[in-house]
Design a protein around this motif. Structure first.
Motif, PDB file in Angstrom:
ATOM      1  N   GLY A 183      -6.684   8.294   8.253  1.00 46.33           N
ATOM      2  CA  GLY A 183      -6.663   9.095   7.036  1.00 46.33           C
ATOM      3  C   GLY A 183      -6.743  10.589   7.242  1.00 46.33           C
ATOM      4  N   ASN A 235      -4.525   0.198   9.189  1.00 50.89           N
ATOM      5  CA  ASN A 235      -3.826   1.279   8.494  1.00 50.89           C
ATOM      6  C   ASN A 235      -3.713   0.999   6.992  1.00 50.89           C
ATOM      7  N   SER A 246      -7.491   5.684  -1.135  1.00 50.08           N
ATOM      8  CA  SER A 246      -6.740   6.010  -2.352  1.00 50.08           C
ATOM      9  C   SER A 246      -7.590   5.733  -3.590  1.00 50.08           C
ATOM     10  N   ALA A 251       0.843  -1.204   0.000  1.00 49.44           N
ATOM     11  CA  ALA A 251       0.000   0.000   0.000  1.00 49.44           C
ATOM     12  C   ALA A 251       0.876   1.252   0.000  1.00 49.44           C
ATOM     13  N   ARG A 252       1.974   1.190   0.728  1.00 53.09           N
ATOM     14  CA  ARG A 252       2.868   2.348   0.803  1.00 53.09           C
ATOM     15  C   ARG A 252       3.587   2.608  -0.518  1.00 53.09           C
ATOM     16  N   ASN A 268      -4.082   5.053  12.119  1.00 57.57           N
ATOM     17  CA  ASN A 268      -4.198   6.176  11.189  1.00 57.57           C
ATOM     18  C   ASN A 268      -5.480   6.020  10.382  1.00 57.57           C
ATOM     19  N   THR A 273      -7.218   1.347   5.261  1.00 59.58           N
ATOM     20  CA  THR A 273      -7.600   2.758   5.203  1.00 59.58           C
ATOM     21  C   THR A 273      -6.943   3.441   4.011  1.00 59.58           C
ATOM     22  N   GLN A 274      -5.660   3.193   3.837  1.00 59.69           N
ATOM     23  CA  GLN A 274      -4.930   3.795   2.714  1.00 59.69           C
ATOM     24  C   GLN A 274      -5.438   3.281   1.371  1.00 59.69           C
ATOM     25  N   TYR A 304       3.414   8.188   6.225  1.00 62.93           N
ATOM     26  CA  TYR A 304       4.241   7.109   6.783  1.00 62.93           C
ATOM     27  C   TYR A 304       5.471   7.677   7.481  1.00 62.93           C
ATOM     28  N   LEU A 336      -3.398  11.357   3.131  1.00 62.84           N
ATOM     29  CA  LEU A 336      -2.926   9.993   2.945  1.00 62.84           C
ATOM     30  C   LEU A 336      -1.404   9.925   2.837  1.00 62.84           C
ATOM     31  N   ASN A 337      -0.901   8.693   2.871  1.00 60.23           N
ATOM     32  CA  ASN A 337       0.541   8.422   2.723  1.00 60.23           C
ATOM     33  C   ASN A 337       1.383   9.092   3.808  1.00 60.23           C
TER      34      ASN A 337
END
Length: 258
Positions: free
Chosen positions: A166, A83, A91, A43-44, A164, A86-87, A257, A254-255
């Motif tokens: 979002g 987490n 997204s 996801a990252r 997290n 959610t991303q 990290y 978002l994102n």
């Protein structure tokens, strides 16, 4: 003869490849926390998460519960799942965040053939069956069988600094693992509090994140909050400042990290 040799060689290569894939699949199924980490990493990086979502969907419910046999494993797994999804979800469809209540309560995450929501993961599993809007002071009267199968034995307030959802005010996302969970959560707490708290010695007041007000019972009330602040060197030991809660910034972000 050459054709026969090449055919045999191809069969051997295919067999080895299939065996390797099978072993990888078996290993993944036997290590759900690793799967959750790989899913979050994909996801990252923007890689496809489809294979991990399928693997998580096809996990066996009883085996998953058996594999997550400690609170450290449960917390690491479900933090990564929360987490990561959610991303991924936001997204693909950021408009879901316009109706946040529906977004958090919608059953759009499938783990071990069970559809669940972000609320289920946070309040049912990670908060040990707590009522969402009760400031952390009320437990659910009738938690589901599935909730009781997966939930932690004891609520750890530090999860609030690792989840997290979002929003811009959310803590940053990390990759959690059972063996280092304690130190990871301690870092998450200290990092978030240092960035969000405002202590004024002259007025003996301290502003703390809104989430500490929403779930104050999880932190042991205001006295517990002060102990946490003192432990993390936000306020001096032995002081008793007045606590005020900051406004939460729900801007989609978002994102985030670390």
């Amino acid at each position: 003869m050459r054709g026969i040799y090449l055919s045999a060689l191809c069969l051997i290569v295919i067999s080895i490849s299939a065996f390797s894939q099978e072993k990888t699949s078996d290993s993944t199924l036997q290590n759900p926390v690793k799967t959750s980490q790989d899913f979050l990493y994909a996801a990252r990086t923007g890689d496809s998460t489809a294979q991990y979502i399928t693997t998580l969907k096809n996990l066996d419910e009883d085996m998953l519960a058996a594999d997550l046999d400690t609170d450290a494993k449960k917390i690491a797994f479900w933090l990564n799942i929360y987490n990561g999804f959610t991303q991924v979800i936001l997204s693909k469809n950021p408009d879901q965040y316009k109706t946040r209540g529906a977004f958090f309560s919608s059953k759009q995450i499938e783990i071990a053939s069970s559809l669940m929501s972000l609320d289920f993961i946070e309040h049912g599993i990670l908060r040990h069956s707590k009522v969402k809007w009760a400031e952390g002071y009320l437990g659910k009267l009738f938690p589901s069988k599935l909730e009781k199968k997966y939930r932690v034995k004891k609520l750890d307030y530090r999860i609030h600094f690792a989840l997290n959802c979002g929003a811009k005010s959310c803590p940053p996302i990390a990759f959690y693992e059972p063996n280092n969970l304690n130190s990871q959560l301690n870092v998450a707490v200290k990092t978030y509090l240092n960035g969000e708290c405002e202590y004024d010695k002259s007025t003996n007041t301290v502003k703390v994140p809104a989430l500490m007000g929403w779930f104050r019972g999880d932190f042991g009330g205001k006295s517990g909050i002060r102990k946490i602040l003192a432990k993390n060197e936000i306020i001096p030991q032995g002081t008793k400042p007045k606590i005020t809660f900051k406004t939460y910034d729900w801007t989609l972000y978002l994102n985030n990290y670390k």
